[in-house]
Design a protein around this motif. Structure first.
Motif, PDB file in Angstrom:
ATOM      1  N   ASP A  84      -1.453  63.978   5.139  1.00  8.48           N
ATOM      2  CA  ASP A  84      -2.559  64.162   6.284  1.00  8.48           C
ATOM      3  C   ASP A  84      -3.754  64.625   5.535  1.00  8.48           C
ATOM      4  O   ASP A  84      -4.624  65.541   6.205  1.00  8.48           O
ATOM      5  CB  ASP A  84      -2.184  65.249   7.442  1.00  8.48           C
TER       6      ASP A  84
ATOM      7  N   ARG B 220      -2.338  67.877  17.439  1.00  9.29           N
ATOM      8  CA  ARG B 220      -2.185  66.821  16.259  1.00  9.29           C
ATOM      9  C   ARG B 220      -2.907  65.612  16.649  1.00  9.29           C
ATOM     10  O   ARG B 220      -3.546  65.042  15.717  1.00  9.29           O
ATOM     11  CB  ARG B 220      -0.854  66.797  15.883  1.00  9.29           C
TER      12      ARG B 220
ATOM     13  N   LYS C 190      -6.004  64.450  14.525  1.00  9.90           N
ATOM     14  CA  LYS C 190      -5.894  63.108  13.930  1.00  9.90           C
ATOM     15  C   LYS C 190      -6.995  62.090  14.153  1.00  9.90           C
ATOM     16  O   LYS C 190      -7.498  61.599  12.982  1.00  9.90           O
ATOM     17  CB  LYS C 190      -4.436  62.693  13.963  1.00  9.90           C
TER      18      LYS C 190
ATOM     19  N   TYR D 105     -10.155  63.588  12.196  1.00  9.10           N
ATOM     20  CA  TYR D 105      -9.741  63.407  10.752  1.00  9.10           C
ATOM     21  C   TYR D 105     -10.316  61.953  10.466  1.00  9.10           C
ATOM     22  O   TYR D 105     -10.907  61.599   9.498  1.00  9.10           O
ATOM     23  CB  TYR D 105      -8.723  63.920  10.610  1.00  9.10           C
TER      24      TYR D 105
END
Length: 263
Positions: free
Chosen positions: A109, A236, A240, A243
């Motif tokens: 990650d 999450r 994500k 990100y």
């Protein structure tokens, strides 16, 4: 009997349709639920990140991004101690790696997102005696600002550069330390010091400081900004998605506009 069966079948179908409708509505609500993401980020990334976040929020109306800016060392300690954060954007690989080693960020990650450069800045009023790094040793150069090397990556790179230029021992008594790179820049902008060492990206956005000299890349460790999703994030999926957005061409163009280099 047949009519009774037809009534039961119709009733069952109605119940199924209603249940499906409720499920669909619930899924839709879940997809559009308001989420606030917290990104702990190096102070030097502030201007670029805020533009990128504004662009992202325009197309993701349910997402609000709040920032926690500071030195990478201080932010790393906060996350290690359980401070709430969804993503960490560090200006130093060692601070980031500490979280990976401790299990706070999974290697899968994380990514090296952008790079930067170190420069010597002076007030724009032209009164500084500093034009080059060597001028830091002059007797009329009284104060030099840089970030605390132990916690501020820009300060560590600055010390490294000054050491390789054989200047550190000559100027260390003139140093005024800042808690992060933006504080160092403010010392220069207000004329409280004769010069400071900051990232090129900080110098480019300043209206009251200008670049006097640049440190050669071989005078310090590579300046890399890693980005990662914090393992304990409560969002999450959304973390994500942001990100991944930070790695898109659209976001990278903004980073490059502010002086960052692509990794």
């Amino acid at each position: 009997m047949r009519r009774k069966n037809l009534i039961l079948t119709a009733t069952a179908m109605t119940v199924c349709l209603l249940a499906a409708g409720c499920s669909s509505n619930q899924t839709s609500k879940d997809a559009d639920k308001d989420v606030t993401l917290t990104i702990s980020a190096a102070a030097s990334a502030q201007d670029a990140l805020e533009e990128i976040q504004n662009n992202y929020e325009k197309t993701h109306s349910n997402i609000t991004i709040q920032d926690n800016y500071g030195s990478s060392g201080a932010l790393q300690k906060q996350i290690s101690q359980g401070a709430e954060a969804d993503l960490f954007f560090s200006a130093a690989e060692d601070k980031f790696q500490k979280l990976v080693d401790d299990g706070d960020i999974a290697k899968k990650d994380s990514t090296d997102l952008v790079g930067n450069e170190i420069v010597l800045v002076v007030p724009k009023n032209g009164d500084s005696p500093v034009k080059h790094f060597d001028d830091l040793t002059k007797s009329d150069t009284e104060k030099i600002a840089l970030g605390t090397p132990e916690s501020v990556p820009a300060g560590a790179y600055a010390k490294e550069s000054l050491t390789k230029l054989s200047l550190w021992d000559k100027v260390k008594d003139k140093i005024v330390y800042g808690k992060d790179v933006r504080q160092v820049l403010s010392y220069v902008e207000t004329g409280n010091v004769d010069a400071g060492i900051v990232y090129k990206t900080d110098a480019l956005v300043s209206k009251k400081a200008e670049i006097a000299d640049e440190a050669d890349a071989d005078k310090h460790s590579p300046i890399v900004y890693p980005l990662g999703i914090v393992k304990d994030t409560k969002h999450r999926k959304e973390a994500k998605e942001f990100y991944e957005y930070l790695q898109t061409d659209e976001a990278m163009k903004v980073f490059e506009k502010y002086g960052f280099t692509a990794e």
